[in-house]
Write an enzyme that holds these catalytic residues in place. Sequence first.
Site, mmCIF file in Angstrom:
data_model
loop_
_atom_site.group_PDB
_atom_site.id
_atom_site.type_symbol
_atom_site.label_atom_id
_atom_site.label_comp_id
_atom_site.label_asym_id
_atom_site.label_seq_id
_atom_site.Cartn_x
_atom_site.Cartn_y
_atom_site.Cartn_z
ATOM 1 N N HIS A 59 0.654 -1.324 -0.120
ATOM 2 C CA HIS A 59 0.029 0.202 0.096
ATOM 3 C C HIS A 59 1.136 1.258 -0.092
ATOM 4 O O HIS A 59 0.553 2.186 -0.737
ATOM 5 C CB HIS A 59 -0.902 -0.028 1.384
ATOM 6 C CG HIS A 59 -1.806 -1.005 1.488
ATOM 7 N ND1 HIS A 59 -1.738 -2.125 2.413
ATOM 8 C CD2 HIS A 59 -2.852 -1.455 0.620
ATOM 9 C CE1 HIS A 59 -2.662 -3.068 2.181
ATOM 10 N NE2 HIS A 59 -3.600 -2.460 1.193
ATOM 11 N N GLN A 83 -18.038 -5.932 -2.060
ATOM 12 C CA GLN A 83 -17.258 -6.970 -2.965
ATOM 13 C C GLN A 83 -16.764 -8.031 -2.285
ATOM 14 O O GLN A 83 -15.829 -8.768 -2.900
ATOM 15 C CB GLN A 83 -15.899 -5.963 -3.312
ATOM 16 C CG GLN A 83 -14.830 -5.651 -2.054
ATOM 17 C CD GLN A 83 -13.950 -4.648 -2.542
ATOM 18 O OE1 GLN A 83 -14.340 -3.511 -2.688
ATOM 19 N NE2 GLN A 83 -12.579 -5.064 -2.596
ATOM 20 N N GLN A 170 -0.513 -4.005 -9.127
ATOM 21 C CA GLN A 170 -0.590 -4.911 -9.943
ATOM 22 C C GLN A 170 -0.736 -6.297 -9.356
ATOM 23 O O GLN A 170 -1.119 -7.287 -9.934
ATOM 24 C CB GLN A 170 0.885 -5.036 -10.828
ATOM 25 C CG GLN A 170 0.782 -6.064 -11.909
ATOM 26 C CD GLN A 170 -0.199 -5.590 -12.846
ATOM 27 O OE1 GLN A 170 -0.580 -4.557 -12.928
ATOM 28 N NE2 GLN A 170 -0.448 -6.707 -13.765
HETATM 29 P P1 AMP Z 1 -6.414 -3.683 -0.505
HETATM 30 O O1 AMP Z 1 -6.352 -2.909 0.742
HETATM 31 O O2 AMP Z 1 -5.968 -5.021 -0.305
HETATM 32 O O3 AMP Z 1 -7.812 -3.447 -1.114
HETATM 33 O O4 AMP Z 1 -5.519 -2.909 -1.726
HETATM 34 C C1 AMP Z 1 -5.483 -1.813 -1.915
HETATM 35 C C2 AMP Z 1 -4.408 -1.527 -2.799
HETATM 36 O O5 AMP Z 1 -3.127 -1.960 -2.732
HETATM 37 C C3 AMP Z 1 -5.017 -2.325 -4.269
HETATM 38 O O6 AMP Z 1 -4.693 -1.396 -5.370
HETATM 39 C C4 AMP Z 1 -3.988 -3.336 -4.055
HETATM 40 O O7 AMP Z 1 -3.565 -3.833 -5.839
HETATM 41 C C5 AMP Z 1 -2.643 -2.831 -3.780
HETATM 42 N N1 AMP Z 1 -1.781 -3.799 -3.142
HETATM 43 C C6 AMP Z 1 -2.103 -4.708 -2.257
HETATM 44 N N2 AMP Z 1 -1.098 -5.425 -2.004
HETATM 45 C C7 AMP Z 1 0.014 -5.229 -2.603
HETATM 46 C C8 AMP Z 1 1.250 -5.415 -3.206
HETATM 47 N N3 AMP Z 1 1.467 -6.492 -2.561
HETATM 48 N N4 AMP Z 1 1.961 -4.836 -3.933
HETATM 49 C C9 AMP Z 1 1.486 -3.603 -4.567
HETATM 50 N N5 AMP Z 1 0.195 -3.342 -4.409
HETATM 51 C C10 AMP Z 1 -0.647 -3.886 -3.624
#
Ligand code: AMP
Length: 305
Positions: A59, A83, A170
């Site tokens: 993040h 979701q 990604q």
């Molecule tokens: P989330 O909190 O899981 O909904 O993720 C929020 C954002 O962070 C989304 O755009 C995810 O794709 C990104 N994200 C989560 N984990 C990673 C990671 N390991 N590397 C890069 N971006 C991430």
Amino acid sequence: MLNRSLSERAGMFVFNPHPSYNDDDMKIVTEIAELRVARNALAGSVGLVPTMGYLHAGHLSLVEHAKVENDHVIATIYVNPTQFEPDADLDSYPRDLERDFALLRDAGVDIVWTPNDAVMYPEGFQTWVDVTDISQPLEGGHRPGHFKGVTTIVTKLFNATTPDRAYFGQKDAQQVAVIKRMVRDLNMPLAVIACPLVRDTDGVALSSRNAYLTPEQRTAAPILGHSLCSAIDKLANGERDANALRTHMLTTLASEPLTNTEYVSVSHPDTLQELETVTDAALLSMAVRIGKTRLIDNMVWRAEH
Ligand code: AMP
């Protein structure tokens, strides 16, 4: 700054339950009206980083990208119920807002918006955004309704924060493709920026859900990255048969007894259609359960020109 110097000059101690409300510090807002006031006070370009919280270095890498490319950064933290499938981990999803606020403050974020369900889904809510085709395969096939929830909430986040650029990882490759399609189709006035997947030192893709893993399960988790890497090696060595790559990934995953593979895929990174033969590019992706925890991972391969 103004508040602080006024109270200092007046010799008063002003108790502020949210120290972040100082003008020169990060603002934390919940209601849309508060958000709009804070947003409208930002001059110059704004980058948006949507999250569900329980932040990690993945993040924060999005925040770093947004900081570099914009005058200001807004981060959102919202665990969006629509979701999650009915039996999924909505209630147990890890949360630690105070830690998240500290990380975002250190990262130099201007505004954190933490809406609640009443703000996002007011009484009588009935309007949805649905990207019909590219939402169907892969994660969409295994998590019915997931992307309709994602695109609806992301539209609301875009409408409320009006960013110039929005940053997505990604890690969720299909989410990036779906949101890019939505932005093109609906002429949303912003750029969608995809940022690289961030991994732990042992190659495990960082995820808030990794917190669910027991120590034993965590030692099994690198198998996802290993199976992807070894399929990428095969591509580099000339393998073009997508089924051979799928079989190779499945066999590698099966060598770790704690894994239960939901799917492996070799698709085209633009269309997400499954490939028979790899030509210019391939998105290798997978969803694997370790115990009750569902992990996803992916790597993109592109032919050198
Ligand atoms: P989330 O909190 O899981 O909904 O993720 C929020 C954002 O962070 C989304 O755009 C995810 O794709 C990104 N994200 C989560 N984990 C990673 C990671 N390991 N590397 C890069 N971006 C991430």
